[in-house]
Write a protein that holds these residues in place. Structure first.
Motif, PDB file in Angstrom:
ATOM      1  N   ASP A 138      27.953  -3.776  38.810  1.00  0.00           N
ATOM      2  CA  ASP A 138      27.731  -4.815  37.801  1.00  0.00           C
ATOM      3  C   ASP A 138      26.400  -4.657  37.082  1.00  0.00           C
ATOM      4  O   ASP A 138      26.171  -5.304  36.052  1.00  0.00           O
ATOM      5  N   GLY A 139      25.514  -3.833  37.633  1.00  0.00           N
ATOM      6  CA  GLY A 139      24.214  -3.597  37.013  1.00  0.00           C
ATOM      7  C   GLY A 139      23.733  -2.196  37.329  1.00  0.00           C
ATOM      8  O   GLY A 139      24.316  -1.489  38.152  1.00  0.00           O
ATOM      9  N   PRO A 140      22.649  -1.755  36.696  1.00  0.00           N
ATOM     10  CA  PRO A 140      22.148  -0.401  36.923  1.00  0.00           C
ATOM     11  C   PRO A 140      21.552  -0.269  38.319  1.00  0.00           C
ATOM     12  O   PRO A 140      21.011  -1.241  38.873  1.00  0.00           O
ATOM     13  N   PRO A 141      21.613   0.917  38.923  1.00  0.00           N
ATOM     14  CA  PRO A 141      21.075   1.096  40.278  1.00  0.00           C
ATOM     15  C   PRO A 141      19.555   0.990  40.330  1.00  0.00           C
ATOM     16  O   PRO A 141      19.005   0.573  41.351  1.00  0.00           O
ATOM     17  N   THR A 142      18.900   1.349  39.218  1.00  0.00           N
ATOM     18  CA  THR A 142      17.431   1.340  39.194  1.00  0.00           C
ATOM     19  C   THR A 142      16.935   0.660  37.925  1.00  0.00           C
ATOM     20  O   THR A 142      16.925   1.277  36.851  1.00  0.00           O
ATOM     21  N   PRO A 143      16.534  -0.609  37.984  1.00  0.00           N
ATOM     22  CA  PRO A 143      15.957  -1.254  36.794  1.00  0.00           C
ATOM     23  C   PRO A 143      14.658  -0.560  36.380  1.00  0.00           C
ATOM     24  O   PRO A 143      13.901  -0.065  37.225  1.00  0.00           O
ATOM     25  N   PHE A 144      14.419  -0.474  35.067  1.00  0.00           N
ATOM     26  CA  PHE A 144      13.188   0.130  34.562  1.00  0.00           C
ATOM     27  C   PHE A 144      12.916  -0.431  33.178  1.00  0.00           C
ATOM     28  O   PHE A 144      13.653  -1.300  32.687  1.00  0.00           O
ATOM     29  N   ASN A 145      11.855   0.020  32.548  1.00  0.00           N
ATOM     30  CA  ASN A 145      11.534  -0.422  31.196  1.00  0.00           C
ATOM     31  C   ASN A 145      12.454   0.319  30.228  1.00  0.00           C
ATOM     32  O   ASN A 145      12.152   1.404  29.762  1.00  0.00           O
ATOM     33  N   TYR A 146      13.588  -0.300  29.929  1.00  0.00           N
ATOM     34  CA  TYR A 146      14.684   0.404  29.267  1.00  0.00           C
ATOM     35  C   TYR A 146      14.320   0.967  27.898  1.00  0.00           C
ATOM     36  O   TYR A 146      14.797   2.044  27.524  1.00  0.00           O
ATOM     37  N   THR A 147      13.513   0.258  27.145  1.00  0.00           N
ATOM     38  CA  THR A 147      13.218   0.701  25.784  1.00  0.00           C
ATOM     39  C   THR A 147      11.732   1.028  25.607  1.00  0.00           C
ATOM     40  O   THR A 147      11.200   0.965  24.503  1.00  0.00           O
ATOM     41  N   GLY A 148      11.083   1.374  26.701  1.00  0.00           N
ATOM     42  CA  GLY A 148       9.668   1.741  26.638  1.00  0.00           C
ATOM     43  C   GLY A 148       9.489   3.180  26.196  1.00  0.00           C
ATOM     44  O   GLY A 148      10.234   3.698  25.364  1.00  0.00           O
ATOM     45  N   ALA A 149       8.517   3.853  26.780  1.00  0.00           N
ATOM     46  CA  ALA A 149       8.238   5.246  26.428  1.00  0.00           C
ATOM     47  C   ALA A 149       9.465   6.110  26.716  1.00  0.00           C
ATOM     48  O   ALA A 149      10.191   5.860  27.677  1.00  0.00           O
ATOM     49  N   PRO A 150       9.726   7.120  25.868  1.00  0.00           N
ATOM     50  CA  PRO A 150      10.896   7.985  26.109  1.00  0.00           C
ATOM     51  C   PRO A 150      10.867   8.618  27.489  1.00  0.00           C
ATOM     52  O   PRO A 150       9.831   9.072  27.967  1.00  0.00           O
ATOM     53  N   LEU A 151      12.020   8.602  28.147  1.00  0.00           N
ATOM     54  CA  LEU A 151      12.162   9.188  29.472  1.00  0.00           C
ATOM     55  C   LEU A 151      13.107  10.380  29.394  1.00  0.00           C
ATOM     56  O   LEU A 151      14.072  10.373  28.635  1.00  0.00           O
ATOM     57  N   THR A 152      12.833  11.405  30.163  1.00  0.00           N
ATOM     58  CA  THR A 152      13.693  12.587  30.171  1.00  0.00           C
ATOM     59  C   THR A 152      14.511  12.690  31.449  1.00  0.00           C
ATOM     60  O   THR A 152      15.383  13.542  31.558  1.00  0.00           O
ATOM     61  N   ALA A 153      14.258  11.822  32.408  1.00  0.00           N
ATOM     62  CA  ALA A 153      14.998  11.880  33.673  1.00  0.00           C
ATOM     63  C   ALA A 153      16.383  11.270  33.515  1.00  0.00           C
ATOM     64  O   ALA A 153      16.621  10.432  32.649  1.00  0.00           O
ATOM     65  N   ASN A 154      17.305  11.688  34.364  1.00  0.00           N
ATOM     66  CA  ASN A 154      18.646  11.111  34.373  1.00  0.00           C
ATOM     67  C   ASN A 154      18.743   9.887  35.269  1.00  0.00           C
ATOM     68  O   ASN A 154      19.739   9.177  35.249  1.00  0.00           O
ATOM     69  N   LEU A 155      17.723   9.655  36.072  1.00  0.00           N
ATOM     70  CA  LEU A 155      17.706   8.542  37.016  1.00  0.00           C
ATOM     71  C   LEU A 155      18.923   8.572  37.945  1.00  0.00           C
ATOM     72  O   LEU A 155      19.531   7.555  38.246  1.00  0.00           O
ATOM     73  N   GLY A 156      19.297   9.758  38.356  1.00  0.00           N
ATOM     74  CA  GLY A 156      20.376   9.882  39.332  1.00  0.00           C
ATOM     75  C   GLY A 156      21.760   9.702  38.766  1.00  0.00           C
ATOM     76  O   GLY A 156      22.616   9.080  39.405  1.00  0.00           O
ATOM     77  N   THR A 157      22.009  10.231  37.573  1.00  0.00           N
ATOM     78  CA  THR A 157      23.337  10.122  36.976  1.00  0.00           C
ATOM     79  C   THR A 157      24.393  10.735  37.884  1.00  0.00           C
ATOM     80  O   THR A 157      24.233  11.844  38.390  1.00  0.00           O
ATOM     81  N   LYS A 158      25.483   9.992  38.096  1.00  0.00           N
ATOM     82  CA  LYS A 158      26.572  10.464  38.947  1.00  0.00           C
ATOM     83  C   LYS A 158      27.865  10.551  38.155  1.00  0.00           C
ATOM     84  O   LYS A 158      28.069   9.807  37.192  1.00  0.00           O
ATOM     85  N   LEU A 159      28.738  11.447  38.573  1.00  0.00           N
ATOM     86  CA  LEU A 159      30.047  11.610  37.948  1.00  0.00           C
ATOM     87  C   LEU A 159      31.081  10.820  38.739  1.00  0.00           C
ATOM     88  O   LEU A 159      31.036  10.782  39.972  1.00  0.00           O
ATOM     89  N   GLY A 160      32.034  10.199  38.039  1.00  0.00           N
ATOM     90  CA  GLY A 160      33.069   9.490  38.766  1.00  0.00           C
ATOM     91  C   GLY A 160      34.028   8.738  37.860  1.00  0.00           C
ATOM     92  O   GLY A 160      33.673   8.375  36.730  1.00  0.00           O
ATOM     93  N   THR A 161      35.246   8.502  38.363  1.00  0.00           N
ATOM     94  CA  THR A 161      36.231   7.664  37.671  1.00  0.00           C
ATOM     95  C   THR A 161      36.196   6.307  38.349  1.00  0.00           C
ATOM     96  O   THR A 161      37.035   5.966  39.196  1.00  0.00           O
ATOM     97  N   ARG A 162      35.165   5.547  37.992  1.00  0.00           N
ATOM     98  CA  ARG A 162      34.898   4.272  38.649  1.00  0.00           C
ATOM     99  C   ARG A 162      35.115   3.137  37.656  1.00  0.00           C
ATOM    100  O   ARG A 162      34.557   3.120  36.565  1.00  0.00           O
ATOM    101  N   LEU A 163      35.943   2.180  38.031  1.00  0.00           N
ATOM    102  CA  LEU A 163      36.320   1.066  37.184  1.00  0.00           C
ATOM    103  C   LEU A 163      35.819  -0.241  37.779  1.00  0.00           C
ATOM    104  O   LEU A 163      35.433  -0.292  38.947  1.00  0.00           O
ATOM    105  N   SER A 164      35.832  -1.275  36.955  1.00  0.00           N
ATOM    106  CA  SER A 164      35.429  -2.605  37.411  1.00  0.00           C
ATOM    107  C   SER A 164      36.657  -3.503  37.468  1.00  0.00           C
ATOM    108  O   SER A 164      37.425  -3.582  36.500  1.00  0.00           O
ATOM    109  N   LYS A 165      36.879  -4.168  38.610  1.00  0.00           N
ATOM    110  CA  LYS A 165      38.029  -5.064  38.766  1.00  0.00           C
ATOM    111  C   LYS A 165      37.617  -6.473  38.342  1.00  0.00           C
ATOM    112  O   LYS A 165      36.588  -6.995  38.763  1.00  0.00           O
TER     113      LYS A 165
END
Length: 562
Positions: free
Chosen positions: A414-441
């Protein structure tokens, strides 16, 4: 002088003009269409090439219907690509089988096969559209859907003298699927489009020796309704008519409080109806469309033009040039979107959910992943809540309906795994992007609030998000990070715009609310095809209700197999 194809409004609406309203029956009816997908050589621009078309037309045929009609559209695929058609904005109550996105609600229609989409139009009237929903084939496979009000019901605005459809698009000189494959091999974005178009034509401002221009003839003193559709794959577009104001009366097939503007902003997937008064000195006036981009990215900045031509004015008269907002005019974009309001009358109420059962917060991110098959060793990716969606090989709706295990999970966060300053300085990290066919019920008939938050992972950018199977209310938007306390206090819960596609501002957020009263599996994705192909998508599994009319209908017998 440019070669001009002139169209009267009767040529645009031949059934209405030449056989009266027999084509649109007085009461709800079953209407049948045949869509033949084929490859046809089209020489509309500098480069003549074979493209995928419907019934040999580009853009494809317009579907005309009335509210309450049932549509049967038989799609036969003669092209070399597998195909599916999405009826963008039709709610398809309990009937996701007719929604169209490949591997979400159906497997694609294979070459040489057919599938009949069976759809009933309930509680909707206005302008929608249809397009291919597999790969990048919607670059040329698209057309308008015009839903007239029930017989005896007029528009809630002055009756126009005539009307016309304007479909804004993009054009690649090469096979768009080959362009995409080349980009994927490099791990980079594909080459940008070579032109923008209005009804398949770029207009005389396009740098080409062979000019093609769409023209609409008007009469002095008359009022016209223009149904404008953005079918472009990757560009939000400004649209204006030289010397004429546009009165916005509808967006995404929902009536709005009318307001007048010198230009409109329309994101990919959105539709906008405007009234235009032919009240200027009789002449020829350019209608023009070009991109809006307020992020530091390269885009196709070519302007497409068509002509508004007063009756009796010869083609030799040079058209008056249009004045469009600047390419990066964020102030105009925010101001324009801020003026959109639902009509919210007794006849057309805005039933905004006031109590929220489920609050969702999705972050939008771009990133770079390792890629052993890419020449650069990396590839660009996109994610929601740091999850890059993986397309299944079985339709998700089939897997849900038949309870097939192992196709998808319902643990989308329901929310991101790691809250951060979303629109602050540009970030180049993926912050742990994962692949998956994950849906919300989602529980049937529950109310949902979803906040879509742009982030500065690699770069900020605007994102038009489309939710299948539903309309929703855009209760708030803003620039910067969403503040739950301050921003919710400013939500418009009285007459917010109701749409099926919302533009998330560059470096900002958008909040939408809807009632989950349509059971099934419903796709939600960025309508920038580039981002969708990178994984910026997910889906909601809306559970069945308890009533006999609150469950997903059984699949049709001719549903395409995987």
């Amino acid at each position: 002088m440019a070669k001009t194809n002139n169209f009267s409004f009767c040529s645009l609406l031949p059934f209405l003009c030449f056989v009266g309203f027999l084509f649109i029956p007085a009461k709800a009816a079953v209407k049948s269409y045949q869509f033949d997908i084929q490859v046809k050589n089209v020489s509309r621009l500098c480069h003549s090439k074979p493209i995928v078309t419907v019934n040999g037309l580009f853009p494809g045929p317009t579907i005309y219907a009335r509210e309450g009609d049932t549509l049967l559209v038989n799609v036969t695929n003669h092209a070399q690509y597998n195909m599916s058609i999405h009826w963008h904005g039709l709610k398809q109550y309990r009937n996701g089988w007719a929604d169209g996105p490949a591997y979400i609600t159906q497997c694609p229609i294979k070459t040489g096969s057919s599938y009949t989409y069976n759809m009933t139009i309930t509680g909707q009237r206005g302008t929608l559209w249809w397009h291919a929903h597999i790969f990048w084939l919607r670059a040329t496979v698209y057309g308008a859907i015009v839903i007239l009000p029930k017989q005896g019901t007029g528009f809630p605005f002055p009756q126009p003298y005539r009307e016309a459809n304007l479909i804004l698009g993009e054009w690649w000189n090469n096979d768009v699927e080959e362009v995409v494959k080349q980009g994927n091999r490099l791990g980079l974005p594909p080459n940008m489009s070579d032109a923008h178009t209005i009804n398949g034509k770029p207009g005389p401002l396009f740098p080409c020796s062979e000019k093609h221009t769409f023209a609409v003839e008007v009469e002095q003193g008359k009022t016209y309704l223009l149904r404008i559709i953005n079918a472009a794959l990757n560009d939000e577009l400004f649209f204006a008519i030289a010397g004429h104001n546009l009165t916005v009366v509808e967006v995404d097939a929902v009536y709005t409080k009318p307001f007048t503007s010198q230009a409109i902003l329309i994101a990919p997937g959105q539709t906008t109806n405007v009234l235009v008064q032919a009240n200027q000195v009789p002449s020829r006036y350019f209608m023009a469309a070009r991109p809006f981009m307020d992020a530091p990215l390269s885009i196709d900045n070519k302007t497409a033009t068509a002509i508004l031509q007063y009756k009796g004015i010869p083609n030799s008269v040079l058209p008056v040039l249009s004045q469009l907002p600047a390419l990066n005019d964020t102030a105009f974009a925010l101001s324009y979107n801020g003026k959109l309001r639902s009509l919210n009358t007794a006849k057309y109420p805005a039933i905004v959910p006031l109590k929220v059962d489920r609050q969702l917060f999705y972050t939008i991110g771009l990133g770079i992943n390792q890629c052993t098959t890419c020449l650069n060793g990396t590839q660009l990716t996109a994610s929601l809540n740091n999850i890059t969606f993986v397309m299944p090989q079985v339709g998700l709706l089939q897997a849900h309906y038949f309870n097939t295990k192992g196709v998808f999970s319902t643990d989308f966060p329901d929310g991101p795994p790691t809250p951060f300053n979303y629109t602050g300085a540009p970030l180049t990290a993926n912050l742990g992007t994962k692949l998956g066919t994950r849906l919300s019920k989602i529980a049937f008939n529950s109310t949902v609030e979803l906040v879509l938050q742009d982030t500065n992972l690699l770069t900020v950018e605007s994102h038009p998000f489309h939710l299948h199977g539903y309309n929703f209310f855009i209760v708030g938007t803003g620039v910067g990070n969403f503040d739950p306390k301050k921003d919710r206090a400013k939500f418009n819960l009285m007459d917010p715009p109701e749409r099926n596609t919302v533009g998330v501002p560059t470096g900002g957020w958008a909040a939408i609310r809807f009632r989950a009263d349509n059971p099934g599996v419903w796709f939600m994705h960025c309508h920038l095809e580039l981002h969708t192909s990178w994984g910026l998508k997910t889906a909601f599994v809306v559970e069945n209700g308890k009533g006999s009319d609150q469950s997903v209908l059984p699949p049709p017998k001719d549903l395409p197999p995987c």
